[in-house]
Motif scaffolding. Structure first.
Motif, mmCIF file in Angstrom:
data_model
loop_
_atom_site.group_PDB
_atom_site.id
_atom_site.type_symbol
_atom_site.label_atom_id
_atom_site.label_comp_id
_atom_site.label_asym_id
_atom_site.label_seq_id
_atom_site.Cartn_x
_atom_site.Cartn_y
_atom_site.Cartn_z
ATOM 1 N N SER A 1 0.828 -1.213 0.000
ATOM 2 C CA SER A 1 0.000 0.000 0.000
ATOM 3 C C SER A 1 0.856 1.253 0.000
ATOM 4 N N LEU A 2 1.851 1.279 0.847
ATOM 5 C CA LEU A 2 2.712 2.457 0.976
ATOM 6 C C LEU A 2 3.496 2.702 -0.305
ATOM 7 N N LEU A 3 4.035 1.638 -0.899
ATOM 8 C CA LEU A 3 4.765 1.774 -2.163
ATOM 9 C C LEU A 3 3.844 2.219 -3.291
ATOM 10 N N ALA A 4 2.610 1.692 -3.302
ATOM 11 C CA ALA A 4 1.672 2.074 -4.354
ATOM 12 C C ALA A 4 1.363 3.565 -4.304
ATOM 13 N N ALA A 5 1.227 4.110 -3.091
ATOM 14 C CA ALA A 5 0.981 5.549 -2.953
ATOM 15 C C ALA A 5 2.143 6.355 -3.524
ATOM 16 N N GLU A 6 3.354 5.921 -3.223
ATOM 17 C CA GLU A 6 4.528 6.614 -3.766
ATOM 18 C C GLU A 6 4.628 6.438 -5.276
ATOM 19 N N ALA A 7 4.248 5.272 -5.752
ATOM 20 C CA ALA A 7 4.405 4.967 -7.168
ATOM 21 C C ALA A 7 3.541 5.867 -8.052
ATOM 22 N N VAL A 8 2.389 6.313 -7.531
ATOM 23 C CA VAL A 8 1.524 7.199 -8.323
ATOM 24 C C VAL A 8 1.861 8.671 -8.097
ATOM 25 N N GLY A 9 2.945 8.936 -7.351
ATOM 26 C CA GLY A 9 3.393 10.306 -7.128
ATOM 27 C C GLY A 9 2.964 10.908 -5.817
ATOM 28 N N GLY A 10 2.334 10.123 -4.936
ATOM 29 C CA GLY A 10 1.909 10.620 -3.642
ATOM 30 C C GLY A 10 2.935 10.353 -2.556
ATOM 31 N N GLU A 11 2.556 10.691 -1.325
ATOM 32 C CA GLU A 11 3.407 10.436 -0.168
ATOM 33 C C GLU A 11 2.984 9.132 0.498
ATOM 34 N N ALA A 12 3.955 8.359 0.962
ATOM 35 C CA ALA A 12 3.638 7.105 1.647
ATOM 36 C C ALA A 12 2.751 7.368 2.858
ATOM 37 N N GLY A 13 2.987 8.490 3.545
ATOM 38 C CA GLY A 13 2.206 8.794 4.736
ATOM 39 C C GLY A 13 0.719 8.897 4.478
ATOM 40 N N ALA A 14 0.330 9.285 3.270
ATOM 41 C CA ALA A 14 -1.090 9.400 2.944
ATOM 42 C C ALA A 14 -1.785 8.043 2.981
ATOM 43 N N ALA A 15 -1.017 6.978 2.761
ATOM 44 C CA ALA A 15 -1.594 5.634 2.704
ATOM 45 C C ALA A 15 -1.430 4.862 4.005
ATOM 46 N N VAL A 16 -0.931 5.500 5.065
ATOM 47 C CA VAL A 16 -0.781 4.789 6.336
ATOM 48 C C VAL A 16 -2.109 4.240 6.846
ATOM 49 N N PRO A 17 -3.231 4.986 6.773
ATOM 50 C CA PRO A 17 -4.500 4.382 7.197
ATOM 51 C C PRO A 17 -4.861 3.125 6.403
ATOM 52 N N VAL A 18 -4.553 3.124 5.116
ATOM 53 C CA VAL A 18 -4.776 1.931 4.295
ATOM 54 C C VAL A 18 -3.894 0.788 4.798
ATOM 55 N N ALA A 19 -2.628 1.096 5.055
ATOM 56 C CA ALA A 19 -1.699 0.078 5.532
ATOM 57 C C ALA A 19 -2.195 -0.556 6.824
ATOM 58 N N VAL A 20 -2.672 0.267 7.752
ATOM 59 C CA VAL A 20 -3.192 -0.248 9.017
ATOM 60 C C VAL A 20 -4.443 -1.093 8.767
ATOM 61 N N ALA A 21 -5.348 -0.594 7.933
ATOM 62 C CA ALA A 21 -6.607 -1.303 7.691
ATOM 63 C C ALA A 21 -6.374 -2.670 7.059
ATOM 64 N N VAL A 22 -5.510 -2.752 6.044
ATOM 65 C CA VAL A 22 -5.310 -4.053 5.383
ATOM 66 C C VAL A 22 -4.562 -5.016 6.299
ATOM 67 N N GLU A 23 -3.683 -4.489 7.148
ATOM 68 C CA GLU A 23 -2.991 -5.365 8.097
ATOM 69 C C GLU A 23 -3.982 -5.912 9.130
ATOM 70 N N LEU A 24 -4.921 -5.090 9.553
ATOM 71 C CA LEU A 24 -5.934 -5.562 10.492
ATOM 72 C C LEU A 24 -6.829 -6.622 9.853
ATOM 73 N N VAL A 25 -7.257 -6.400 8.618
ATOM 74 C CA VAL A 25 -8.084 -7.398 7.938
ATOM 75 C C VAL A 25 -7.308 -8.698 7.769
ATOM 76 N N HIS A 26 -6.049 -8.594 7.396
ATOM 77 C CA HIS A 26 -5.228 -9.801 7.245
ATOM 78 C C HIS A 26 -5.162 -10.583 8.553
ATOM 79 N N ASN A 27 -4.964 -9.875 9.671
ATOM 80 C CA ASN A 27 -4.841 -10.569 10.946
ATOM 81 C C ASN A 27 -6.182 -11.077 11.461
ATOM 82 N N PHE A 28 -7.270 -10.394 11.123
ATOM 83 C CA PHE A 28 -8.601 -10.962 11.377
ATOM 84 C C PHE A 28 -8.715 -12.337 10.718
ATOM 85 N N SER A 29 -8.281 -12.415 9.456
ATOM 86 C CA SER A 29 -8.406 -13.683 8.730
ATOM 87 C C SER A 29 -7.513 -14.757 9.342
#
Length: 349
Positions: A73-101
């Motif tokens: 998620s963080l790399l994808a945000a940077e790859a489109v020209g954004g900041e990795a920090g903008a995707a931190v909520p995404v990173a947390v959310a997908v990690e939580l879903v992964h650990n739920f599973s």
């Protein structure tokens, strides 16, 4: 193509291990406060599952996982020209879903160990582990909702659809265990939902929160989908031939549970003598000895299941990288996405 005149070959890339370290370093300061918002019993179990403390709550330095999905998620945000920090909520959310599973998978599979220590259900009981998983899943949506990002609502909708895909894939996986015959195509669909969907979501939402174009986000989604399925194939190979020191699970753990993983189904549907003998093993219900498990693994290899899985993973990786090349991304994060995808799908077995 890329978003600048630079080529991927002209920029210095961090090794995949260093990229994952970077991803974990950005994830942990945000994941900790999120988990702290859980009710005390759920927080205790979740922190144990994540390796932050032992079953009594004393600080521990156990394995917390690679944080692969958040890093994507963080790399994808940077790859489109954004900041990795903008995707931190995404990173947390997908990690939580992964650990739920994972919390629920360990219960359903009856696995005693994860990341080299007792699973949460073993430490706290089945009911408590299930409740912790439920709590973690709800928290994932709360994290996106509280992010304040302009695309938070779209992110929640995408994550919700992804969880439904994941659950459908998991349901099929459970159903397959009670069926005598499973077709390879439906097993691939199951794996795409169970594993590919969340990795695709991580890449797409990272691009979305990085303010990527619709075309870029779709290419990143397709990249994650293909790489995610290849990753599942690699994981299934590890489930049979992996080193317990690497996997954190007993040797031949998937075979002991008679899981119809992709290499197994490829062997069962091969039309070979080895495949037919393997089918007889899978029809039984007695516990298999170590020698019998070793023989079952040999049957899968002789029936072509191992070779098919490796070749298919390589083909899927190539498809995923083609989508990455077509997305018009910044060279350095695009190159690191490529390297991370290769490391995910070509693990040692």
């Amino acid at each position: 193509m890329t978003t600048t005149g630079e080529s991927i070959e002209s920029v210095e890339l961090r090794p995949a291990g260093s990229v994952l370290d970077w991803g974990r370093a950005l994830l942990r300061p945000a994941l900790g406060p999120a988990v702290d918002r859980l009710p005390a019993p759920m927080r205790h179990i979740t922190g144990y599952h994540l390796g932050w403390w032992d079953a009594h709550g004393a600080p521990a330095q156990a394995d917390s996982g690679k944080a692969m999905r958040p890093t994507l998620s963080l790399l994808a945000a940077e790859a489109v020209g954004g900041e990795a920090g903008a995707a931190v909520p995404v990173a947390v959310a997908v990690e939580l879903v992964h650990n739920f599973s994972l919390l629920h998978d360990d219960v359903m599979d009856g696995d005693d160990t994860r990341r080299h220590r007792p699973t949460a259900w073993r430490a706290f009981g089945v009911s408590q582990a299930i409740l912790a998983g439920d709590s973690v899943l709800a928290l994932a949506f709360d994290v996106l909702a509280a992010s304040g990002h302009p695309f938070a609502r779209a992110g929640i909708s995408t994550l919700s659809a992804t969880v439904q895909e994941l659950l459908n894939g998991q349901s099929s996986d459970v159903e397959f265990e009670g069926r005598a015959e499973v077709e390879l195509a439906e097993c691939l669909r199951m794996a795409s939902g169970k594993t590919g969907a969340l990795i695709a979501c991580a890449c797409a939402l990272g691009g979305l929160f990085g303010d990527g174009t619709a075309v870029q986000v779709e290419h990143l989604r397709a990249f994650g989908d293909r790489v995610g399925l290849a990753f599942q194939l690699a994981d299934d190979l590890l489930g049979i031939w992996g080193d317990p020191a690497v996997t954190g699970k007993p040797v031949y753990s998937d075979l002991a549970n008679r899981k119809k993983s992709l290499p197994v189904v490829a062997a069962l549907t091969s039309g070979t003598a080895a495949g037919r003998e393997l089918a007889a093993v899978y029809r039984g219900d007695a516990l298999l000895s170590h020698d019998e498990l070793t023989h079952a693994a040999d049957l899968i290899e002789n029936a072509g299941g191992r070779a098919w899985s490796r070749a298919t993973a390589d083909d899927l990786l190539a498809e995923g990288l083609a989508h990455l090349d077509a997305a018009g991304l910044a060279p350095r994060p695009a190159g690191e996405l490529r390297a991370l995808a290769r490391s995910m799908t070509r693990r040692t077995v």
